[in-house]
Design a protein around this motif. Structure first.
Motif, PDB file in Angstrom:
ATOM      1  N   GLU A 114       0.848  -1.196   0.000  1.00 19.60           N
ATOM      2  CA  GLU A 114       0.000   0.000   0.000  1.00 19.60           C
ATOM      3  C   GLU A 114       0.880   1.242   0.000  1.00 19.60           C
ATOM      4  OE1 GLU A 114      -2.484  -0.276   3.422  1.00 19.60           O
ATOM      5  OE2 GLU A 114      -3.607  -1.981   2.638  1.00 19.60           O
ATOM      6  N   GLN A 115       0.342   2.347  -0.494  1.00 20.61           N
ATOM      7  CA  GLN A 115       1.093   3.599  -0.536  1.00 20.61           C
ATOM      8  C   GLN A 115       1.570   4.007   0.856  1.00 20.61           C
ATOM      9  OE1 GLN A 115      -0.769   6.948  -2.456  1.00 20.61           O
ATOM     10  NE2 GLN A 115       0.634   8.374  -1.496  1.00 20.61           N
ATOM     11  N   SER A 116       0.756   3.748   1.866  1.00 20.23           N
ATOM     12  CA  SER A 116       1.130   4.131   3.230  1.00 20.23           C
ATOM     13  C   SER A 116       2.395   3.427   3.703  1.00 20.23           C
ATOM     14  CB  SER A 116      -0.023   3.853   4.195  1.00 20.23           C
ATOM     15  OG  SER A 116      -0.349   2.479   4.196  1.00 20.23           O
ATOM     16  N   ARG A 117       2.616   2.191   3.263  1.00 26.19           N
ATOM     17  CA  ARG A 117       3.850   1.474   3.633  1.00 26.19           C
ATOM     18  C   ARG A 117       5.061   2.089   2.945  1.00 26.19           C
ATOM     19  NH1 ARG A 117       4.200  -4.474   2.910  1.00 26.19           N
ATOM     20  NH2 ARG A 117       6.152  -4.122   3.978  1.00 26.19           N
ATOM     21  N   ILE A 118       4.888   2.535   1.705  1.00 21.43           N
ATOM     22  CA  ILE A 118       5.983   3.182   0.984  1.00 21.43           C
ATOM     23  C   ILE A 118       6.330   4.500   1.680  1.00 21.43           C
ATOM     24  CG2 ILE A 118       6.681   4.221  -1.206  1.00 21.43           C
ATOM     25  CD1 ILE A 118       4.687   2.187  -2.548  1.00 21.43           C
ATOM     26  N   GLU A 119       5.310   5.269   2.011  1.00 18.70           N
ATOM     27  CA  GLU A 119       5.502   6.544   2.703  1.00 18.70           C
ATOM     28  C   GLU A 119       6.185   6.322   4.055  1.00 18.70           C
ATOM     29  OE1 GLU A 119       2.785  10.167   4.507  1.00 18.70           O
ATOM     30  OE2 GLU A 119       1.903   8.754   3.105  1.00 18.70           O
ATOM     31  N   ASP A 120       5.731   5.318   4.795  1.00 22.14           N
ATOM     32  CA  ASP A 120       6.312   5.011   6.099  1.00 22.14           C
ATOM     33  C   ASP A 120       7.788   4.645   5.969  1.00 22.14           C
ATOM     34  OD1 ASP A 120       6.074   4.492   8.983  1.00 22.14           O
ATOM     35  OD2 ASP A 120       6.353   2.385   8.411  1.00 22.14           O
ATOM     36  N   LYS A 121       8.122   3.866   4.956  1.00 20.56           N
ATOM     37  CA  LYS A 121       9.510   3.455   4.728  1.00 20.56           C
ATOM     38  C   LYS A 121      10.387   4.679   4.460  1.00 20.56           C
ATOM     39  CE  LYS A 121      12.287  -0.116   3.684  1.00 20.56           C
ATOM     40  NZ  LYS A 121      12.585  -1.230   4.572  1.00 20.56           N
ATOM     41  N   LEU A 122       9.921   5.597   3.627  1.00 26.99           N
ATOM     42  CA  LEU A 122      10.684   6.820   3.351  1.00 26.99           C
ATOM     43  C   LEU A 122      10.924   7.616   4.631  1.00 26.99           C
ATOM     44  CD1 LEU A 122       9.074   8.091   0.028  1.00 26.99           C
ATOM     45  CD2 LEU A 122      11.467   7.463   0.367  1.00 26.99           C
ATOM     46  N   GLN A 123       9.904   7.730   5.449  1.00 28.41           N
ATOM     47  CA  GLN A 123      10.027   8.488   6.693  1.00 28.41           C
ATOM     48  C   GLN A 123      10.971   7.799   7.674  1.00 28.41           C
ATOM     49  OE1 GLN A 123       5.875   8.968   7.706  1.00 28.41           O
ATOM     50  NE2 GLN A 123       5.799  10.964   6.709  1.00 28.41           N
ATOM     51  N   ARG A 124      10.910   6.481   7.764  1.00 24.29           N
ATOM     52  CA  ARG A 124      11.822   5.750   8.648  1.00 24.29           C
ATOM     53  C   ARG A 124      13.268   5.857   8.184  1.00 24.29           C
ATOM     54  NH1 ARG A 124      10.572   0.275   8.660  1.00 24.29           N
ATOM     55  NH2 ARG A 124       8.896   0.536   7.194  1.00 24.29           N
ATOM     56  N   LEU A 125      13.468   6.082   6.891  1.00 21.38           N
ATOM     57  CA  LEU A 125      14.815   6.288   6.360  1.00 21.38           C
ATOM     58  C   LEU A 125      15.328   7.703   6.648  1.00 21.38           C
ATOM     59  CD1 LEU A 125      14.453   4.499   2.905  1.00 21.38           C
ATOM     60  CD2 LEU A 125      15.878   3.752   4.834  1.00 21.38           C
ATOM     61  N   GLY A 126      14.438   8.559   7.145  1.00 24.66           N
ATOM     62  CA  GLY A 126      14.848   9.910   7.515  1.00 24.66           C
ATOM     63  C   GLY A 126      14.498  10.984   6.504  1.00 24.66           C
ATOM     64  N   TYR A 127      13.653  10.648   5.533  1.00 23.81           N
ATOM     65  CA  TYR A 127      13.274  11.630   4.511  1.00 23.81           C
ATOM     66  C   TYR A 127      11.934  12.255   4.874  1.00 23.81           C
ATOM     67  CZ  TYR A 127      17.119   9.569   2.083  1.00 23.81           C
ATOM     68  OH  TYR A 127      18.385   9.134   1.782  1.00 23.81           O
ATOM     69  N   LYS A 128      11.897  13.573   4.891  1.00 24.72           N
ATOM     70  CA  LYS A 128      10.676  14.301   5.227  1.00 24.72           C
ATOM     71  C   LYS A 128       9.849  14.500   3.967  1.00 24.72           C
ATOM     72  CE  LYS A 128       8.944  18.415   7.431  1.00 24.72           C
ATOM     73  NZ  LYS A 128       9.255  19.693   8.037  1.00 24.72           N
ATOM     74  N   ILE A 129       8.607  14.038   3.994  1.00 29.81           N
ATOM     75  CA  ILE A 129       7.715  14.139   2.844  1.00 29.81           C
ATOM     76  C   ILE A 129       6.949  15.453   2.922  1.00 29.81           C
ATOM     77  CG2 ILE A 129       5.744  13.112   1.666  1.00 29.81           C
ATOM     78  CD1 ILE A 129       6.776  10.394   2.711  1.00 29.81           C
ATOM     79  N   GLN A 130       7.094  16.278   1.879  1.00 34.08           N
ATOM     80  CA  GLN A 130       6.402  17.560   1.818  1.00 34.08           C
ATOM     81  C   GLN A 130       5.041  17.432   1.147  1.00 34.08           C
ATOM     82  OE1 GLN A 130       9.413  19.739  -0.315  1.00 34.08           O
ATOM     83  NE2 GLN A 130      10.074  20.758   1.557  1.00 34.08           N
ATOM     84  N   ALA A 131       4.951  16.568   0.141  1.00 32.12           N
ATOM     85  CA  ALA A 131       3.703  16.384  -0.602  1.00 32.12           C
ATOM     86  C   ALA A 131       3.692  14.985  -1.202  1.00 32.12           C
ATOM     87  CB  ALA A 131       3.575  17.427  -1.707  1.00 32.12           C
ATOM     88  N   GLU A 132       2.489  14.503  -1.510  1.00 32.13           N
ATOM     89  CA  GLU A 132       2.364  13.196  -2.136  1.00 32.13           C
ATOM     90  C   GLU A 132       1.156  13.173  -3.057  1.00 32.13           C
ATOM     91  OE1 GLU A 132       0.252  10.201   0.694  1.00 32.13           O
ATOM     92  OE2 GLU A 132       1.679  11.379   1.878  1.00 32.13           O
ATOM     93  N   LYS A 133       1.216  12.247  -4.006  1.00 32.10           N
ATOM     94  CA  LYS A 133       0.131  12.087  -4.972  1.00 32.10           C
ATOM     95  C   LYS A 133       0.083  10.614  -5.363  1.00 32.10           C
ATOM     96  CE  LYS A 133      -1.147  13.475  -9.639  1.00 32.10           C
ATOM     97  NZ  LYS A 133      -0.686  14.142 -10.848  1.00 32.10           N
ATOM     98  N   ASN A 134      -1.097  10.109  -5.613  1.00 33.14           N
ATOM     99  CA  ASN A 134      -1.260   8.718  -5.998  1.00 33.14           C
ATOM    100  C   ASN A 134      -2.123   8.641  -7.248  1.00 33.14           C
ATOM    101  OD1 ASN A 134      -0.835   5.900  -5.465  1.00 33.14           O
ATOM    102  ND2 ASN A 134      -2.977   5.783  -4.903  1.00 33.14           N
ATOM    103  N   GLU A 135      -1.764   7.746  -8.154  1.00 33.51           N
ATOM    104  CA  GLU A 135      -2.548   7.500  -9.368  1.00 33.51           C
ATOM    105  C   GLU A 135      -2.756   6.009  -9.541  1.00 33.51           C
ATOM    106  OE1 GLU A 135      -0.569   9.191 -12.747  1.00 33.51           O
ATOM    107  OE2 GLU A 135      -0.673  11.212 -11.965  1.00 33.51           O
TER     108      GLU A 135
END
Length: 79
Positions: A54-75
């Motif tokens: 799921e997209q939420s798992r991808i987002e969570d992985k990025l955040q756990r790696l230390g990357y701050k997400i400013q915006a997101e979009k899904n298609e």
């Protein structure tokens, strides 16, 4: 298989090491098909199989790696 693409604008992706880390770590998630990055724009694009991840798992992985997400979009892709 149901495919989708997620686009993330990340704040602190600056060099080749960041790109390699993001690609390597996201590729470990079951269902991720491809990962593209652009350090100039700070954009990460992920094509994935929605039955595997799921997209939420991808987002969570990025955040756990230390990357701050400013915006997101899904298609979602109709096949």
């Amino acid at each position: 298989m149901s495919k989708a693409s997620a686009y993330f604008q990340v704040e602190n992706m600056t060099d080749k090491k960041d790109v390699e880390t993001i690609k390597k770590e996201l590729d470990t998630l079951h269902g991720v098909i491809s990962v593209s990055t652009n350090t100039h724009t700070g954009r990460v694009a992920v094509d994935y199989d929605t039955t595997g991840v799921e997209q939420s798992r991808i987002e969570d992985k990025l955040q756990r790696l230390g990357y701050k997400i400013q915006a997101e979009k899904n298609e979602n892709h109709v096949m």
